[in-house]
Design a protein around this motif. Structure first.
Motif, PDB file in Angstrom:
ATOM      1  N   LYS A  55       0.870  -1.224   0.039  1.00  0.00           N
ATOM      2  CA  LYS A  55      -0.157  -0.095   0.042  1.00  0.00           C
ATOM      3  C   LYS A  55       0.845   1.250   0.007  1.00  0.00           C
ATOM      4  O   LYS A  55       2.194   1.143   0.427  1.00  0.00           O
ATOM      5  N   ASP A  80     -11.973   4.873  -5.289  1.00  0.00           N
ATOM      6  CA  ASP A  80     -12.061   4.695  -6.896  1.00  0.00           C
ATOM      7  C   ASP A  80     -11.724   6.128  -7.463  1.00  0.00           C
ATOM      8  O   ASP A  80     -12.632   7.030  -6.819  1.00  0.00           O
ATOM      9  N   HIS A 107      -7.076   9.303  -4.513  1.00  0.00           N
ATOM     10  CA  HIS A 107      -7.070   7.858  -5.323  1.00  0.00           C
ATOM     11  C   HIS A 107      -5.666   7.210  -5.428  1.00  0.00           C
ATOM     12  O   HIS A 107      -4.802   8.192  -5.111  1.00  0.00           O
ATOM     13  N   CYS A 108      -5.312   6.274  -5.578  1.00  0.00           N
ATOM     14  CA  CYS A 108      -3.852   5.685  -5.869  1.00  0.00           C
ATOM     15  C   CYS A 108      -3.367   5.229  -7.039  1.00  0.00           C
ATOM     16  O   CYS A 108      -2.800   4.298  -7.299  1.00  0.00           O
ATOM     17  N   GLY A 109      -3.978   6.129  -8.172  1.00  0.00           N
ATOM     18  CA  GLY A 109      -3.384   5.843  -9.556  1.00  0.00           C
ATOM     19  C   GLY A 109      -2.004   5.780  -9.922  1.00  0.00           C
ATOM     20  O   GLY A 109      -1.571   4.827 -10.636  1.00  0.00           O
ATOM     21  N   ASP A 139      -0.435   2.856  -8.325  1.00  0.00           N
ATOM     22  CA  ASP A 139      -0.809   1.489  -8.970  1.00  0.00           C
ATOM     23  C   ASP A 139       0.194   1.309 -10.444  1.00  0.00           C
ATOM     24  O   ASP A 139       0.605   0.365 -10.684  1.00  0.00           O
ATOM     25  N   GLU A 151       3.371   0.312  -9.417  1.00  0.00           N
ATOM     26  CA  GLU A 151       3.456  -1.212  -9.174  1.00  0.00           C
ATOM     27  C   GLU A 151       3.326  -2.088 -10.582  1.00  0.00           C
ATOM     28  O   GLU A 151       4.285  -2.943 -10.590  1.00  0.00           O
ATOM     29  N   HIS A 152       2.604  -1.456 -11.306  1.00  0.00           N
ATOM     30  CA  HIS A 152       2.402  -2.188 -12.750  1.00  0.00           C
ATOM     31  C   HIS A 152       3.875  -2.399 -13.547  1.00  0.00           C
ATOM     32  O   HIS A 152       4.029  -2.836 -14.381  1.00  0.00           O
ATOM     33  N   TYR A 188      -0.787  -0.533 -22.002  1.00  0.00           N
ATOM     34  CA  TYR A 188      -1.238   0.098 -20.761  1.00  0.00           C
ATOM     35  C   TYR A 188      -2.492   0.868 -20.995  1.00  0.00           C
ATOM     36  O   TYR A 188      -3.095   1.460 -19.970  1.00  0.00           O
TER      37      TYR A 188
END
Length: 271
Positions: free
Chosen positions: A48, A59, A142-144, A147, A150-151, A237
């Motif tokens: 996280k 979201d 948001h945690c865009g 993310d 991470e990706h 992506y």
């Protein structure tokens, strides 16, 4: 000094002053020493973001619309949203060093300098939030960007393409538009303070995108890839074809983008 342990501590901490102290320590060390990586070092996958302890994560579609900048709360929601981007960018810059130890020393120094800039940007906005009667964490986020990090954790090429060359470059498109919307309210000293902060952020973010561009091109050359792979990565992506009403041609060119790329991203002209 093991900078990877220090970086991990900085990334995990939700204390901005500790992040700043540890970032300065890492940069000072990298300016004076070559960093050797122990063979057994494996970067951790973070479950996280560090701001999860402060912020309510939702979201992106659940975020409230930011329209009314005439009230303290309305202005604070805008400042909070920008502060959140800058806070996220601190951890992304630190993670760029932590996660890809095989990259050259110049790369490490570049992203530690970026982290220092992002800390300074965040602190300017945090000060403004407090002046408005709020603090970081008072509005949902948001945690865009987390993310996206991470990706792209498996590939430094994709990280440079997606974070600085896509998301931060998009900030160069948006920043002047926000300042323009606020311009007729600049008699309010807090609005003027925000416009001044946006101006500082804008000019320094050009340099950040330039650094991402530099290392993206370095990796393409090193791996024998055409720079057009950028668009293949964006397709992968699902970022190609996103609506872009304002492409900042001047800033993107300063940051290293070619006109061919800028036109492909949606600009009508580029010269």
């Amino acid at each position: 000094m093991n900078i990877y342990n220090t970086l991990e501590q900085a990334i995990l901490s939700d204390n901005i002053l500790l992040k700043e102290k540890l970032t300065v320590q890492c940069l000072e060390y990298c300016n004076q020493n070559e960093v050797r990586v122990e063979e057994e070092f494996v970067p951790k996958q973070f479950e996280k973001p560090s701001y999860a302890s402060k912020c309510h994560i939702v979201d992106p579609r659940e975020l409230p619309a930011r329209k009314d900048f005439d009230t303290s709360e309305g202005l604070a929601t805008l400042v909070h949203a920008i502060a959140h981007i800058e806070y996220s960018a601190i951890d992304l810059a630190l993670d760029a060093v932590y996660r890809f130890p095989e990259m050259p020393m110049e790369y490490k120094r570049d992203w530690l300098v970026v982290a220092e800039d992002e800390i300074r940007h965040y602190k300017m906005l945090e000060e403004l939030l407090v002046a408005l009667g709020y603090k970081y964490g008072d509005f949902p986020v948001h945690c865009g960007l987390f993310d996206a990090a991470e990706h792209t954790a498996h590939s430094v090429l994709e990280r440079m393409a997606i974070i600085p060359r896509y998301y931060e470059a998009s900030g160069l498109d948006v920043n002047p538009q926000i300042a323009k919307k606020l311009d007729n309210k600049r008699k309010n000293p807090l609005v003027k303070q925000l416009i001044d902060a946006l101006d500082i952020i804008y000019n320094e973010e050009i340099e950040h995108v330039y650094k991402g561009d530099k290392w993206f091109k370095y990796l393409c050359q090193k791996e024998g890839l055409e720079e057009s792979i950028y668009f293949e990565i964006l397709e992968r992506y699902r970022l190609m074809g996103k609506h872009r009403p304002h492409i900042n041609v001047k800033a993107r060119k300063e940051a290293g983008f070619a006109c061919e790329e800028i036109l492909k991203l949606g600009a009508k002209t580029c010269s």
